[in-house]
Write an enzyme that holds these catalytic residues in place. Structure first.
Site, PDB file in Angstrom:
ATOM      1  N   CYS A  75       0.838  -1.191   0.000  1.00  0.00           N
ATOM      2  CA  CYS A  75       0.000   0.000   0.000  1.00  0.00           C
ATOM      3  C   CYS A  75       0.883   1.255   0.000  1.00  0.00           C
ATOM      4  O   CYS A  75       1.887   1.304   0.721  1.00  0.00           O
ATOM      5  CB  CYS A  75      -0.912   0.006   1.226  1.00  0.00           C
ATOM      6  SG  CYS A  75      -2.031   1.434   1.293  1.00  0.00           S
ATOM      7  N   CYS A  79      -0.068   4.694   6.990  1.00  0.00           N
ATOM      8  CA  CYS A  79      -0.771   4.522   8.269  1.00  0.00           C
ATOM      9  C   CYS A  79       0.114   3.728   9.235  1.00  0.00           C
ATOM     10  O   CYS A  79       0.477   2.587   8.957  1.00  0.00           O
ATOM     11  CB  CYS A  79      -2.097   3.811   8.046  1.00  0.00           C
ATOM     12  SG  CYS A  79      -3.152   4.600   6.798  1.00  0.00           S
ATOM     13  N   CYS A  82      -0.556  -0.001  10.411  1.00  0.00           N
ATOM     14  CA  CYS A  82      -0.926  -1.008   9.414  1.00  0.00           C
ATOM     15  C   CYS A  82       0.275  -1.811   8.936  1.00  0.00           C
ATOM     16  O   CYS A  82       1.308  -1.247   8.535  1.00  0.00           O
ATOM     17  CB  CYS A  82      -1.616  -0.338   8.228  1.00  0.00           C
ATOM     18  SG  CYS A  82      -2.233  -1.521   7.010  1.00  0.00           S
ATOM     19  N   CYS A 119     -17.091  -9.044   4.118  1.00  0.00           N
ATOM     20  CA  CYS A 119     -16.432  -7.763   3.893  1.00  0.00           C
ATOM     21  C   CYS A 119     -15.286  -7.955   2.901  1.00  0.00           C
ATOM     22  O   CYS A 119     -14.335  -8.689   3.188  1.00  0.00           O
ATOM     23  CB  CYS A 119     -15.888  -7.204   5.206  1.00  0.00           C
ATOM     24  SG  CYS A 119     -17.138  -7.086   6.510  1.00  0.00           S
ATOM     25  N   ARG A 282     -19.302  -3.712  16.566  1.00  0.00           N
ATOM     26  CA  ARG A 282     -18.626  -4.958  16.223  1.00  0.00           C
ATOM     27  C   ARG A 282     -17.288  -5.076  16.937  1.00  0.00           C
ATOM     28  O   ARG A 282     -16.459  -4.168  16.880  1.00  0.00           O
ATOM     29  CB  ARG A 282     -18.412  -5.035  14.716  1.00  0.00           C
ATOM     30  CG  ARG A 282     -17.883  -6.386  14.235  1.00  0.00           C
ATOM     31  CD  ARG A 282     -17.616  -6.355  12.740  1.00  0.00           C
ATOM     32  NE  ARG A 282     -18.700  -5.695  12.041  1.00  0.00           N
ATOM     33  CZ  ARG A 282     -18.532  -4.977  10.941  1.00  0.00           C
ATOM     34  NH1 ARG A 282     -17.336  -4.798  10.430  1.00  0.00           N
ATOM     35  NH2 ARG A 282     -19.558  -4.416  10.352  1.00  0.00           N
TER      36      ARG A 282
END
Length: 363
Positions: A75, A79, A82, A119, A282
């Protein structure tokens, strides 16, 4: 600094919080801060109070969600939390887009194990139009085999028209987490902003996709930060709020940050139940390693969990989670089968099965 409430004042605070939540009213900022500032000795009182709200709106049902990591690693965003970030040295699986039939097969197995929502997630700043078409085909394939399953898509920042295309393809929801308070956001990411995330979530909502957005805790945030992101999320009116606890991957900037305790996690979950009394809260990433043996208590606060593995780390065995749900006196939403308890692992384990591998997924 917020002072810890006394036993008497805690009773009043919890009574007021429950009364407000049952009328779908959020706590005040002062009440929220007081709840987080409490002593660990009182955490069962907090769980019991928030549990009343959870049962009032969701009974004893637990909704199961399942992640399919369609594209892993590499990516360009930075972040800090991550494992897929730019510059990450975490030894995660890295692969480009998995095939549509593989994603549909993974989804079908998850639905067979009790998942009501699948998801579809892909790393990256945001999708190209070609990527959106690829995901649209995957949504159609999943819906073709299991038309009643909810499909949530998480592809990063969206451009004009992309949310509408996903909705047209049959996607039900779009996930884009705020992750932390606006005031703290620059401390965890420099390649995009808090406002970018808000804009994408609003675009998805405007296109008719159910908004799904939550946060990650354990990144050095203060009580004020926790409350700020909770209230910012409420302003966006999401239908689903995943609460994640940092998984500290070696090779990332936050890889050595282990600051959460089970009591802290329970208190955060209780706050989110009071802020979102009638919304799906959740229990998401990091629950196994931070809540540990206290996970069953978290079911009295959250009404949904992820089943199986996460994006780049392994979760508990599906059978173990089903057993935990049954042992705690809850039932899987949409299922009535009893399950038997078995052992449960608690370690962080890099995912080496499922999407992008030749090894069967953990469903």
């Amino acid at each position: 600094m917020t002072t810890q409430p006394s036993a008497a004042s805690l009773d009043v605070l919890l009574s007021d919080l429950v009364s407000a939540a049952l009328e779908r009213r959020p706590p005040t900022r002062e009440q929220a801060l007081a709840l987080l500032a409490g002593d660990d000795a009182d955490v069962l009182d907090v769980v019991a109070a928030a549990g009343r709200v959870r049962r009032a709106f969701f009974g004893r049902r637990v909704k199961l969600n399942y992640l399919v990591n369609m594209k892993s690693g590499l990516c360009p965003e930075d972040c800090f939390y991550c494992s897929q970030r730019l510059g990450s040295e975490a030894e995660i699986l890295k692969y480009s887009w998995i095939k549509t039939d593989e994603a549909a097969e993974l989804a079908a197995k998850a639905v067979g194990a009790g998942a009501k929502r699948v998801c579809l997630v892909a790393s990256g700043r945001g999708p190209s139009d070609r990527d959106v078409e690829r995901v649209a085909d995957t949504v159609a394939a999943i819906k073709g085999g299991t038309p009643d399953v909810e499909v949530c898509v998480c592809l990063g920042l969206l451009r004009d028209g992309q949310a509408a295309r996903l909705a047209e393809a049959g996607a039900d929801a779009y996930n884009h987490n705020l992750n932390t308070a606006q005031e703290k956001y620059a401390d965890i990411c420099t390649t995009h902003t808090f406002a970018d995330r808000v804009d994408t979530l609003r675009d998805a909502s405007a296109a008719g996709l159910s908004p799904c957005s939550g946060a990650i805790f354990g990144m050095g945030e203060s009580d004020e930060d926790v409350v700020s992101v909770a209230f910012a999320l409420r302003e966006l009116d999401p239908d689903s709020v995943p609460v994640n606890f940092l998984i500290p991957f070696e090779g990332t900037p936050l890889g050595s940050r282990w600051e959460l305790t089970p009591a802290r996690c329970l208190r955060i979950l209780a706050l989110f139940r009071f802020v979102f009394p009638d919304v799906e809260v959740r229990l998401a990433g990091g629950r196994e390693i931070h809540l540990r043996s206290m996970q069953p208590l978290a079911l009295h606060l959250a009404n949904a969990i992820f089943l199986g593995d996460y994006l780049t780390s392994e979760g508990a065995a599906g059978a173990d989670d089903l057993a935990m749900i049954a042992d705690a006196g809850f039932s899987v939403e949409g299922r009535s089968e009893d399950t038997l308890p078995t052992a449960r692992g608690e370690q962080v384990a890099l995912r080496r099965r499922g999407a992008g591998t030749g090894v069967p997924a953990n469903t």
